[in-house]
Design a protein around this motif. Structure first.
Motif, PDB file in Angstrom:
ATOM      1  N   ARG A 181       0.829  -1.210   0.000  1.00  0.00           N
ATOM      2  CA  ARG A 181       0.000   0.000   0.000  1.00  0.00           C
ATOM      3  C   ARG A 181       0.861   1.256   0.000  1.00  0.00           C
TER       4      ARG A 181
ATOM      5  N   LEU B 292     -10.891   1.859  -4.814  1.00  0.00           N
ATOM      6  CA  LEU B 292     -10.107   0.638  -5.009  1.00  0.00           C
ATOM      7  C   LEU B 292     -10.401  -0.386  -3.922  1.00  0.00           C
ATOM      8  N   ASP B 293     -10.619   0.088  -2.699  1.00  0.00           N
ATOM      9  CA  ASP B 293     -10.848  -0.819  -1.568  1.00  0.00           C
ATOM     10  C   ASP B 293     -12.283  -1.317  -1.463  1.00  0.00           C
TER      11      ASP B 293
ATOM     12  N   GLU C  56      -8.016  -7.989  -7.217  1.00  0.00           N
ATOM     13  CA  GLU C  56      -7.412  -6.902  -6.440  1.00  0.00           C
ATOM     14  C   GLU C  56      -6.141  -6.404  -7.110  1.00  0.00           C
TER      15      GLU C  56
ATOM     16  N   LEU D 147       2.084   1.898  -3.401  1.00  0.00           N
ATOM     17  CA  LEU D 147       0.987   2.393  -4.222  1.00  0.00           C
ATOM     18  C   LEU D 147       0.735   3.873  -3.952  1.00  0.00           C
TER      19      LEU D 147
ATOM     20  N   GLU E 285      -5.445  -2.754  -8.857  1.00  0.00           N
ATOM     21  CA  GLU E 285      -4.324  -1.946  -8.386  1.00  0.00           C
ATOM     22  C   GLU E 285      -3.436  -1.517  -9.543  1.00  0.00           C
TER      23      GLU E 285
END
Length: 221
Positions: free
Chosen positions: A46, A71-72, A171, A49, A175
């Protein structure tokens, strides 16, 4: 791992990590005894990112938060996340006041390419404002000029989306899509600068024997 190890693995200073945590850009770790907190590989990923979105992509904290929230979200589709990333990239930029003439020309260009677009795509405003800026300095791009840009953009977009195929999980796919959307603009800009130098040497050669980006070899005695 402790925060010092997270710092080493992610490349972000401890002070920066604490800022990301306070802002909610990075999820909290597991609280241990006392003031110790444990972090894992998900935190490393994370942080990397977040750094890509902020440092390379140039997003604001608020814009990055919106992208990460989308995104989450468990029920967020690739298309929804993609749209969030696109809109985040245009936050704070005055593209809403582009002329109708330029907007119409961009729309015609998109139609000519056969692109299936939505009216709220921020790309219309971004491109139209560029045309307005060109017009302000007395340059009216020809259809072939804009067509070259559109063709290049089409190839790049297909390369971006093709890169998502075969990712191990939804996921990871989402991302990569977010990172590619945000930092891809920087990649285009960097390569365009290199190509400009080559094209300049070819189309506007100088009197120097060597091109401006080529180091002349000195013959040995």
């Amino acid at each position: 791992m402790r925060i010092s190890e997270l710092s080493r693995r992610s490349g972000a200073p401890v002070s920066t990590l604490k800022y990301y945590l306070r802002e909610g850009l990075v999820h909290e770790g597991d609280r241990l005894s006392g003031n110790q907190t444990d972090y894992d590989e998900s935190h490393v990923q994370r942080v990397r990112l977040v750094r890509a979105l902020l440092e390379t992509g140039g997003l604001s904290i608020a814009a990055a938060k919106r992208v990460l929230t989308t995104l989450d979200a468990e029920d967020s589709s690739i298309a929804h996340t993609f749209a969030a990333a696109q809109h985040a990239m245009t936050d704070g930029r005055a593209h809403g006041d582009a002329s109708e003439t330029s907007r119409a020309r961009v729309a015609a260009l998109a139609d000519a390419q056969g692109w299936r677009t939505s009216p709220d795509n921020p790309g219309f405003g971004v491109a139209a404002r560029v045309l307005d800026d060109f017009s302000a300095v007395g340059f009216e791009p020809s259809d072939s000029y804009l067509g070259a840009y559109a063709s290049a953009a089409d190839q790049i977009a297909r390369a971006d989306l093709s890169a998502l195929i075969g990712r191990e999980s939804p996921e990871l796919t989402a991302e990569l899509m977010v990172v590619g959307t945000v930092v891809g603009d920087a990649l285009i800009a960097g390569l365009r600068r290199l190509a400009h130098q080559e094209a300049t040497a070819e189309l506007f050669p100088t009197s120097d024997a060597a091109s401006p980006h080529t180091t002349q070899r000195k013959d040995l005695p």
